[in-house]
Design a protein around this motif. Structure first.
Motif, PDB file in Angstrom:
ATOM      1  N   UNK A  28      37.577  40.653  32.647  1.00 51.65           N
ATOM      2  CA  UNK A  28      37.822  39.957  31.377  1.00 51.65           C
ATOM      3  C   UNK A  28      36.519  39.955  30.579  1.00 51.65           C
ATOM      4  N   UNK A  29      36.576  40.502  29.366  1.00 50.41           N
ATOM      5  CA  UNK A  29      35.378  40.637  28.526  1.00 50.41           C
ATOM      6  C   UNK A  29      35.709  40.312  27.074  1.00 50.41           C
ATOM      7  N   UNK A  30      34.671  40.012  26.320  1.00 53.59           N
ATOM      8  CA  UNK A  30      34.832  39.806  24.882  1.00 53.59           C
ATOM      9  C   UNK A  30      35.137  41.150  24.234  1.00 53.59           C
ATOM     10  N   UNK A  31      36.064  41.153  23.273  1.00 59.87           N
ATOM     11  CA  UNK A  31      36.371  42.387  22.553  1.00 59.87           C
ATOM     12  C   UNK A  31      35.164  42.801  21.741  1.00 59.87           C
ATOM     13  N   UNK A  32      34.884  44.085  21.770  1.00 54.83           N
ATOM     14  CA  UNK A  32      33.750  44.620  21.033  1.00 54.83           C
ATOM     15  C   UNK A  32      33.948  44.402  19.529  1.00 54.83           C
ATOM     16  N   UNK A  33      32.904  43.948  18.870  1.00 52.44           N
ATOM     17  CA  UNK A  33      32.897  43.747  17.423  1.00 52.44           C
ATOM     18  C   UNK A  33      33.953  42.754  16.928  1.00 52.44           C
ATOM     19  N   UNK A  34      34.399  41.853  17.825  1.00 50.87           N
ATOM     20  CA  UNK A  34      35.399  40.864  17.438  1.00 50.87           C
ATOM     21  C   UNK A  34      35.004  39.515  18.022  1.00 50.87           C
ATOM     22  N   UNK A  35      34.837  38.536  17.168  1.00 44.46           N
ATOM     23  CA  UNK A  35      34.433  37.203  17.619  1.00 44.46           C
ATOM     24  C   UNK A  35      35.654  36.405  18.081  1.00 44.46           C
ATOM     25  N   UNK A  36      35.539  35.776  19.258  1.00 43.18           N
ATOM     26  CA  UNK A  36      36.584  34.891  19.755  1.00 43.18           C
ATOM     27  C   UNK A  36      37.808  35.574  20.328  1.00 43.18           C
ATOM     28  N   UNK A  37      37.753  36.888  20.553  1.00 42.67           N
ATOM     29  CA  UNK A  37      38.885  37.599  21.155  1.00 42.67           C
ATOM     30  C   UNK A  37      38.423  38.260  22.439  1.00 42.67           C
ATOM     31  N   UNK A  38      39.330  38.311  23.418  1.00 46.72           N
ATOM     32  CA  UNK A  38      38.991  38.798  24.757  1.00 46.72           C
ATOM     33  C   UNK A  38      40.052  39.783  25.227  1.00 46.72           C
ATOM     34  N   UNK A  39      39.637  40.642  26.165  1.00 44.17           N
ATOM     35  CA  UNK A  39      40.582  41.624  26.705  1.00 44.17           C
ATOM     36  C   UNK A  39      40.151  42.059  28.102  1.00 44.17           C
ATOM     37  N   UNK A  40      41.134  42.548  28.867  1.00 48.99           N
ATOM     38  CA  UNK A  40      40.829  43.111  30.177  1.00 48.99           C
ATOM     39  C   UNK A  40      40.273  44.510  29.966  1.00 48.99           C
ATOM     40  N   UNK A  41      39.109  44.771  30.539  1.00 51.07           N
ATOM     41  CA  UNK A  41      38.448  46.074  30.432  1.00 51.07           C
ATOM     42  C   UNK A  41      38.484  46.777  31.783  1.00 51.07           C
ATOM     43  N   UNK A  42      38.760  48.068  31.745  1.00 50.52           N
ATOM     44  CA  UNK A  42      38.761  48.894  32.944  1.00 50.52           C
ATOM     45  C   UNK A  42      37.340  48.951  33.507  1.00 50.52           C
ATOM     46  N   UNK A  43      37.178  48.635  34.800  1.00 56.67           N
ATOM     47  CA  UNK A  43      35.875  48.718  35.458  1.00 56.67           C
ATOM     48  C   UNK A  43      35.788  50.009  36.265  1.00 56.67           C
ATOM     49  N   UNK A  44      36.799  50.286  37.093  1.00 54.66           N
ATOM     50  CA  UNK A  44      36.783  51.521  37.872  1.00 54.66           C
ATOM     51  C   UNK A  44      37.771  51.530  39.009  1.00 54.66           C
ATOM     52  N   UNK A  45      38.028  52.746  39.542  1.00 59.79           N
ATOM     53  CA  UNK A  45      38.948  52.926  40.657  1.00 59.79           C
ATOM     54  C   UNK A  45      38.213  53.007  41.990  1.00 59.79           C
ATOM     55  N   UNK A  46      38.956  52.788  43.047  1.00 58.11           N
ATOM     56  CA  UNK A  46      38.465  52.992  44.413  1.00 58.11           C
ATOM     57  C   UNK A  46      39.692  53.358  45.244  1.00 58.11           C
ATOM     58  N   UNK A  47      39.823  54.640  45.604  1.00 61.07           N
ATOM     59  CA  UNK A  47      41.030  55.095  46.304  1.00 61.07           C
ATOM     60  C   UNK A  47      40.708  56.154  47.354  1.00 61.07           C
ATOM     61  N   UNK A  48      41.563  56.200  48.354  1.00 63.78           N
ATOM     62  CA  UNK A  48      41.540  57.284  49.341  1.00 63.78           C
ATOM     63  C   UNK A  48      42.405  58.413  48.802  1.00 63.78           C
ATOM     64  N   UNK A  49      41.973  59.647  48.984  1.00 68.49           N
ATOM     65  CA  UNK A  49      42.791  60.809  48.643  1.00 68.49           C
ATOM     66  C   UNK A  49      43.355  61.361  49.940  1.00 68.49           C
ATOM     67  N   UNK A  50      44.677  61.354  50.050  1.00 69.84           N
ATOM     68  CA  UNK A  50      45.354  61.836  51.255  1.00 69.84           C
ATOM     69  C   UNK A  50      46.101  63.122  50.947  1.00 69.84           C
ATOM     70  N   UNK A  51      46.152  64.034  51.934  1.00 64.93           N
ATOM     71  CA  UNK A  51      46.963  65.229  51.742  1.00 64.93           C
ATOM     72  C   UNK A  51      48.434  64.846  51.906  1.00 64.93           C
ATOM     73  N   UNK A  52      49.328  65.802  51.774  1.00 62.64           N
ATOM     74  CA  UNK A  52      50.762  65.514  51.807  1.00 62.64           C
ATOM     75  C   UNK A  52      51.240  65.011  53.175  1.00 62.64           C
ATOM     76  N   UNK A  53      50.445  65.228  54.233  1.00 66.87           N
ATOM     77  CA  UNK A  53      50.823  64.720  55.557  1.00 66.87           C
ATOM     78  C   UNK A  53      50.275  63.310  55.790  1.00 66.87           C
TER      79      UNK A  53
END
Length: 184
Positions: free
Chosen positions: A62-87
């Motif tokens: 949760x962060x303040x909206x850029x260039x907007x006073x008094x407004x907030x939004x959820x900002x993407x921070x990043x992923x963390x995932x395992x990559x599995x093959x089809x098996x």
């Protein structure tokens, strides 16, 4: 060879070959992107090099909206995932920022977003990214494009982002197929 034994031997050989073919695993169909939106289809001249399923989490803050006073939004921070093959065997991981796909052999790459398309209600969008040159030798060498398709979950939290919870992080589960392409 005895002429009476030859037909029996031929029958046994045929039965053995048929049994062996019947026990072979069915061939996996080639991955098709025909049903995907045009924006996230890989250009001609590339072929699938690896198919994986990413299973993990995406963090939002949760962060303040850029260039907007008094407004907030959820900002993407990043992923963390395992990559599995089809098996289901882990063959790598996906993390960021920056968005990085890393093979278990140590090779890894980052990429630049080309396009997105809706992934369906409650799901992160489909995505097409163009691979940057890989670091290290291995499976990621020569990857030109990566598609994120078959997305499940991963959207930003439904909880309101307000001044009262600014700085709070929320982690959501997601799953997506990551299809890696190389030039032909």
């Amino acid at each position: 060879m005895n002429t009476r034994i030859a037909p029996v031997a031929a029958t046994l050989l045929s039965a053995t070959l048929l049994a062996a073919c019947g026990s072979m695993p069915p061939m996996m169909p080639a991955y098709s992107q025909a049903s995907l939106p045009a924006a996230v289809q890989v250009p001609a001249g590339h072929q699938v090099a690896m198919e994986t399923t990413g299973v993990g989490e995406i963090t939002y803050q949760c962060s303040a909206k850029k260039d907007t006073t008094g407004q907030y939004e959820w900002m993407f921070v990043g992923p963390d995932a395992r990559l599995n093959d089809r098996s289901g065997k882990q063959v790598g991981k996906y993390y960021g920022p920056p968005a990085t796909w890393e093979s278990m052999d140590g090779s890894r790459l980052t990429a630049t977003q080309v396009a997105v398309a809706p992934g369906g209600m409650g799901n992160i969008p489909f995505q097409l990214v163009k691979g940057n040159p890989a670091m290290g030798n291995g499976a990621m060498n020569g990857v030109t494009y990566i598609q994120r398709v078959a997305t499940q979950g991963g959207v930003m939290p439904a909880t309101p982002c307000t001044a009262a919870n600014i700085g709070i992080k929320q982690v959501v589960n997601y799953q997506a197929d990551y299809i890696f392409y190389k030039a032909m």
